[in-house]
Design an enzyme around this catalytic site. Structure first.
Site: not given
Ligand SMILES: [Zn+2]
Ligand SMILES: [Zn+2]
Length: 309
Positions: A62, A64, A66-67, A142, A212, A270
């Protein structure tokens, strides 16, 4: 014939000194699949001594940061190293516009083409395959469009039992038929049954990546029986409220998914930046699912090959 998970990052969104954000590399017999690409992924690939050139497919769960923030540096480095093979990137549809902007600003001299494949799935569906592996995507719950990914080795061709070759004087065509799992039928109606004279040489291995997500019941069905399950555990059990508000899972919810799905082993990660020591996570998951481990940067988990004869 290895099937090895390399863990490059275990953090959640906020930066911490000792952790990197999400990124895993699954090595299936030397073919490398990069799953998520948080900031610093390319440094972690180097640190883990994984060959950058052998990554030919990337899976982003996705959009975000941090990914996904690590993908831009990684693409630039691949070009600096003179890559020519296209790079397939599976990611939600909105990644297309992001990649377009990036390429129009920074991709002028690129030596290769990154190819975006827009993932869209309402249930667990096959989205790609390589010679040995089928790859599936499934929706997660999510705050934005998010997908999990599952990697399953293909069922191998059956082996013909040696005694059958001598006993029946099998032709090459009959051996090929039996290897496909079909009975060989001769003139006069003689049947050589595949079930009796062949066997599956080994058990195909599998890995599923879930990050997530908030918990939901269908997830266990989709990842049922995988050898190795990665499930995010952003929060310990006592923080279920904030987990639910932010579309994440607690230790107990991840362990319950592993238990319901009957997986071989659970690896969690995570972690919230609030926790320097994450041993509380391990205690909580193991109470429900004993075969659990904490993801750590640089960790390798081998799924051994189980052979039959
Ligand atoms: Zn995240
Ligand atoms: Zn997220």
């Amino acid at each position: 014939m290895n099937f090895t998970l390399n863990i490059l990052g275990t953090a959640s969104a906020l930066p911490t000194v000792n952790r990197y954000p999400s990124a895993h590399v699954l090595d299936v017999r030397g073919r490398l699949f990069l799953i998520d690409c948080g900031e610093g992924t390319q440094m972690q690939i180097r640190r883990c001594r994984l060959p950058l050139a052998k990554i030919d497919t990337v899976f982003i769960t996705h959009l975000h940061g941090d990914h996904v923030f690590g993908i831009f540096g990684l693409l630039s480095t691949m070009s600096l190293l003179g890559r020519t093979a296209p790079l397939d990137i599976y990611a939600p549809g909105d990644f297309g516009i992001v990649l377009q902007h990036f390429m129009s600003s920074f991709g002028g001299g690129f030596t290769f083409t990154p190819v975006h494949h827009a993932v869209s799935a309402k249930t667990c569906v096959k989205i790609a395959e390589s010679r040995n592996t089928d790859i599936f995507a499934f929706p997660l719950r999510h705050r934005v469009e998010t997908y999990g990914y599952m990697f399953r080795e293909k069922t191998p061709q059956r082996n013909v039992r040696k005694e059958a070759v001598g006993r029946f004087g099998l032709s090459l065509a009959e051996i090929a038929t039996l290897k496909r799992g079909e009975d060989a039928v001769r003139d006069g109606g003689i049947v050589i049954p595949a079930g009796e004279f062949t066997y599956q040489p080994y058990q195909p291995r599998s890995y599923a990546y879930c990050s997530d997500t908030a918990p939901f019941p269908e997830l266990a069905d989709w990842v049922r029986g995988v050898d190795l399950l990665y499930h995010e555990t952003t929060f310990p059990e006592g923080m279920a409220d904030i987990a639910s508000r932010t579309g994440h899972s607690t230790t107990v919810q991840a362990a319950q998914c592993a238990l319901d799905a009957g997986v071989g082993q659970l690896v969690i990660g995570h972690y919230s930046s609030r926790f320097k020591d994450v041993s509380v996570y391990l205690d909580e998951v193991r109470r429900i699912f004993p075969s659990s481990v904490l993801a750590q940067e640089g960790m390798r988990i081998d799924v051994p090959l189980v052979k039959f004869n």
